[in-house]
Design an enzyme around this catalytic site. Structure first.
Site: not given
Ligand code: 8X3
Length: 249
Positions: A136, A149
């Site tokens: 990500s 995350y």
């Molecule tokens: C998720 C993308 O833009 O929410 O992996 O960080 S973002």
């Protein structure tokens, strides 16, 4: 040409389902893994004999090993592993977060990904295969509420680069795909099912779609054997970077 085999995790929705479809439509044998058997059923019905579905929770190591052990003969020998299963839970600042949600993200995005990769490395090496890890943009760019995350995705990116080092000379290719804002079930999962929040986030933003990332993964996996895409960052044109925050007296 003999058909190749790809294993895709998190294949019941979003990037994973789109990737499973993309490869199956091109004649690959696809092993589609996800927790929800009912969601996998439609892939099985759509593609028949070239689609093997395996319903298990990727955090359950015994179930993961059993699913690999139960692969039909013609699905043994995996050429491409797409480590897509992963999730974000919550948008709160670290000091207000639920520890159980942090642990679930770590267990899924890090531990399960590493476990499956470890299990498949011998056959990927034998077949000079490829690993595509779905990371990500949050691996590189921190934002408020991203905390664990983003940390898990930083692991995915760095693990991918480390695998490149260790697999040097084996012919195995490794790529970290780092998408930005994408309209999948991602935000619904992150917000515990808040459809209004999800709609608001994506409204008018022309976000990345599951098919966009499936096409990217397809391109990576089908490059000539002498090329390795190490990392690829993909964002919608409408998303870019903001500045630092400052506390003032
Ligand atoms: C998720 C993308 O833009 O929410 O992996 O960080 S973002």
């Amino acid at each position: 040409m003999t058909a190749k085999t790809v294993l895709v995790t998190g294949a019941s929705a979003g990037f994973g389902a789109a990737t499973a479809r993309r490869f199956a439509q091109a004649g690959w044998r696809v092993i589609a893994c996800a927790r929800r058997a009912d969601r996998l059923q439609s892939l099985a019905e759509e593609f028949g004999a070239n689609m093997h579905t395996a319903a298990f929770d990727i955090r359950d190591t015994n179930a993961l090993r059993a699913a690999l052990d139960a692969l039909p003969d013609n699905f043994r020998g995996i050429d491409v592993l797409v480590n897509n299963a992963g999730l974000a839970l919550g948008t709160a600042k670290a000091q207000a977060c639920d520890l159980a949600q942090w642990r679930q993200m770590i267990d899924t995005n890090i531990t399960a990904l590493a476990t499956l990769t470890h299990a498949l490395l011998p056959q990927l090496i034998e077949r000079r295969g490829a690993i595509v890890n779905v990371s990500s943009i949050s691996a590189s760019y921190p934002y408020t509420g991203g905390n664990v995350y983003g940390g898990t995705k930083a692991f995915v990116t760095q693990f991918s680069l480390g695998l490149r080092c260790d697999l040097h000379g084996t012919g195995v290719r490794v790529t970290s795909v780092e998408p930005g804002m994408a309209e999948t079930e991602f935000t619904l999962v992150r917000t515990g099912g808040d459809q209004a929040a999800s709609d608001k986030l994506y409204q008018g933003a022309h976000p990345i779609t599951g098919d966009d990332i499936a096409e990217t993964i397809w391109w990576i996996a089908n490059l000539p054997a002498h090329l390795n895409v190490n990392r690829i960052e993909v964002m919608p044109v409408t998303q870019s970077f903001a500045g630092f925050q400052v506390v003032r007296d």
